[in-house]
Design a protein around this motif. Structure first.
Motif, PDB file in Angstrom:
ATOM      1  N   LEU A 160       0.851  -1.188   0.000  1.00 26.37           N
ATOM      2  CA  LEU A 160       0.000   0.000   0.000  1.00 26.37           C
ATOM      3  C   LEU A 160       0.885   1.236   0.000  1.00 26.37           C
ATOM      4  CD1 LEU A 160      -2.814   1.378   0.355  1.00 26.37           C
ATOM      5  CD2 LEU A 160      -2.382   1.252   2.823  1.00 26.37           C
ATOM      6  N   VAL A 161       0.618   2.154  -0.913  1.00 22.17           N
ATOM      7  CA  VAL A 161       1.303   3.450  -0.932  1.00 22.17           C
ATOM      8  C   VAL A 161       0.270   4.473  -0.491  1.00 22.17           C
ATOM      9  CG1 VAL A 161       2.546   5.147  -2.315  1.00 22.17           C
ATOM     10  CG2 VAL A 161       2.777   2.697  -2.830  1.00 22.17           C
ATOM     11  N   ALA A 162       0.555   5.156   0.614  1.00 22.97           N
ATOM     12  CA  ALA A 162      -0.393   6.104   1.201  1.00 22.97           C
ATOM     13  C   ALA A 162       0.235   7.487   1.289  1.00 22.97           C
ATOM     14  CB  ALA A 162      -0.802   5.632   2.597  1.00 22.97           C
ATOM     15  N   PRO A 163      -0.591   8.536   1.257  1.00 20.34           N
ATOM     16  CA  PRO A 163      -0.070   9.901   1.325  1.00 20.34           C
ATOM     17  C   PRO A 163       0.328  10.332   2.730  1.00 20.34           C
ATOM     18  CG  PRO A 163      -2.446   9.946   1.164  1.00 20.34           C
ATOM     19  CD  PRO A 163      -2.029   8.505   1.025  1.00 20.34           C
ATOM     20  N   HIS A 164      -0.008   9.508   3.731  1.00 20.25           N
ATOM     21  CA  HIS A 164       0.324   9.800   5.127  1.00 20.25           C
ATOM     22  C   HIS A 164       0.395   8.473   5.869  1.00 20.25           C
ATOM     23  CE1 HIS A 164      -3.781   8.810   6.349  1.00 20.25           C
ATOM     24  NE2 HIS A 164      -4.161   9.468   5.258  1.00 20.25           N
ATOM     25  N   ASP A 165       0.861   8.492   7.101  1.00 21.97           N
ATOM     26  CA  ASP A 165       0.878   7.277   7.905  1.00 21.97           C
ATOM     27  C   ASP A 165      -0.572   6.850   8.125  1.00 21.97           C
ATOM     28  OD1 ASP A 165       1.473   5.189   9.585  1.00 21.97           O
ATOM     29  OD2 ASP A 165       2.594   6.393  11.030  1.00 21.97           O
ATOM     30  N   PRO A 166      -0.992   5.691   7.611  1.00 20.64           N
ATOM     31  CA  PRO A 166      -2.411   5.320   7.622  1.00 20.64           C
ATOM     32  C   PRO A 166      -2.888   4.721   8.944  1.00 20.64           C
ATOM     33  CG  PRO A 166      -1.166   3.645   6.486  1.00 20.64           C
ATOM     34  CD  PRO A 166      -0.188   4.731   6.855  1.00 20.64           C
ATOM     35  N   LEU A 167      -2.615   5.390  10.036  1.00 18.13           N
ATOM     36  CA  LEU A 167      -3.013   4.873  11.351  1.00 18.13           C
ATOM     37  C   LEU A 167      -4.519   4.650  11.484  1.00 18.13           C
ATOM     38  CD1 LEU A 167      -0.518   6.856  13.610  1.00 18.13           C
ATOM     39  CD2 LEU A 167      -0.366   4.475  12.834  1.00 18.13           C
ATOM     40  N   PRO A 168      -5.384   5.563  11.004  1.00 24.30           N
ATOM     41  CA  PRO A 168      -6.822   5.301  11.082  1.00 24.30           C
ATOM     42  C   PRO A 168      -7.230   4.046  10.300  1.00 24.30           C
ATOM     43  CG  PRO A 168      -6.444   7.631  10.701  1.00 24.30           C
ATOM     44  CD  PRO A 168      -5.123   6.937  10.522  1.00 24.30           C
ATOM     45  N   LEU A 169      -6.656   3.853   9.126  1.00 24.75           N
ATOM     46  CA  LEU A 169      -6.938   2.660   8.323  1.00 24.75           C
ATOM     47  C   LEU A 169      -6.487   1.408   9.061  1.00 24.75           C
ATOM     48  CD1 LEU A 169      -7.691   1.444   5.411  1.00 24.75           C
ATOM     49  CD2 LEU A 169      -5.209   1.381   5.147  1.00 24.75           C
ATOM     50  N   LEU A 170      -5.316   1.454   9.676  1.00 26.67           N
ATOM     51  CA  LEU A 170      -4.804   0.284  10.385  1.00 26.67           C
ATOM     52  C   LEU A 170      -5.677  -0.054  11.589  1.00 26.67           C
ATOM     53  CD1 LEU A 170      -0.957   0.966  10.186  1.00 26.67           C
ATOM     54  CD2 LEU A 170      -2.381  -0.466   8.692  1.00 26.67           C
ATOM     55  N   ALA A 171      -6.207   0.962  12.268  1.00 21.06           N
ATOM     56  CA  ALA A 171      -7.134   0.712  13.379  1.00 21.06           C
ATOM     57  C   ALA A 171      -8.407   0.047  12.863  1.00 21.06           C
ATOM     58  CB  ALA A 171      -7.459   2.015  14.099  1.00 21.06           C
ATOM     59  N   GLN A 172      -8.910   0.517  11.741  1.00 18.88           N
ATOM     60  CA  GLN A 172     -10.090  -0.107  11.134  1.00 18.88           C
ATOM     61  C   GLN A 172      -9.786  -1.544  10.723  1.00 18.88           C
ATOM     62  OE1 GLN A 172     -11.103   2.570   7.938  1.00 18.88           O
ATOM     63  NE2 GLN A 172     -12.569   3.684   9.199  1.00 18.88           N
ATOM     64  N   ALA A 173      -8.602  -1.778  10.209  1.00 14.19           N
ATOM     65  CA  ALA A 173      -8.223  -3.130   9.773  1.00 14.19           C
ATOM     66  C   ALA A 173      -8.152  -4.081  10.969  1.00 14.19           C
ATOM     67  CB  ALA A 173      -6.889  -3.094   9.034  1.00 14.19           C
ATOM     68  N   ARG A 174      -7.600  -3.606  12.094  1.00  9.17           N
ATOM     69  CA  ARG A 174      -7.550  -4.454  13.288  1.00  9.17           C
ATOM     70  C   ARG A 174      -8.952  -4.866  13.708  1.00  9.17           C
ATOM     71  NH1 ARG A 174      -3.259  -1.166  14.569  1.00  9.17           N
ATOM     72  NH2 ARG A 174      -4.534   0.319  15.705  1.00  9.17           N
ATOM     73  N   ALA A 175      -9.895  -3.932  13.660  1.00  8.99           N
ATOM     74  CA  ALA A 175     -11.279  -4.243  14.035  1.00  8.99           C
ATOM     75  C   ALA A 175     -11.931  -5.140  12.984  1.00  8.99           C
ATOM     76  CB  ALA A 175     -12.080  -2.951  14.200  1.00  8.99           C
TER      77      ALA A 175
END
Length: 99
Positions: free
Chosen positions: A59-74
């Protein structure tokens, strides 16, 4: 428009798209910077959901995708899980290997 599906190759019984690509190449790259913000997370989850067990994408993201990673964990808390490896951390793009 004429029906051209009869000329398309069928997938074999083991799966795949019958394109002749045995999957011996590097992980596919999904550049989220090109996806409209409104549908970005949904598109990324669609790509992750389509991966075969044990495979990955970058994944190439424009910023550190912390919100996406939190959603992925859930989203993948049912035991399927998602593994995250940072390949590049900014400053212009973040590259993560998700498997």
């Amino acid at each position: 428009m004429p029906d051209t599906t009869a000329s398309l190759p069928l997938t074999d019984v083991t799966g795949g798209c019958a394109c002749g690509d045995a999957g011996a190449h590097a992980d596919p790259v999904l550049d989220a910077r090109t996806i409209p913000h409104e549908i970005r997370h949904a598109a990324i989850f669609g790509a992750l959901d389509s991966l075969a067990p044990g495979s990955a994408l970058v994944l190439v993201a424009p910023h550190d995708p912390l919100p996406l990673l939190a959603q992925a964990r859930a989203r993948y808390s049912d035991g399927t899980g998602v593994s995250v490896e940072y390949l590049q951390a900014g400053p212009d793009a973040w590259h993560l290997r998700l498997s």
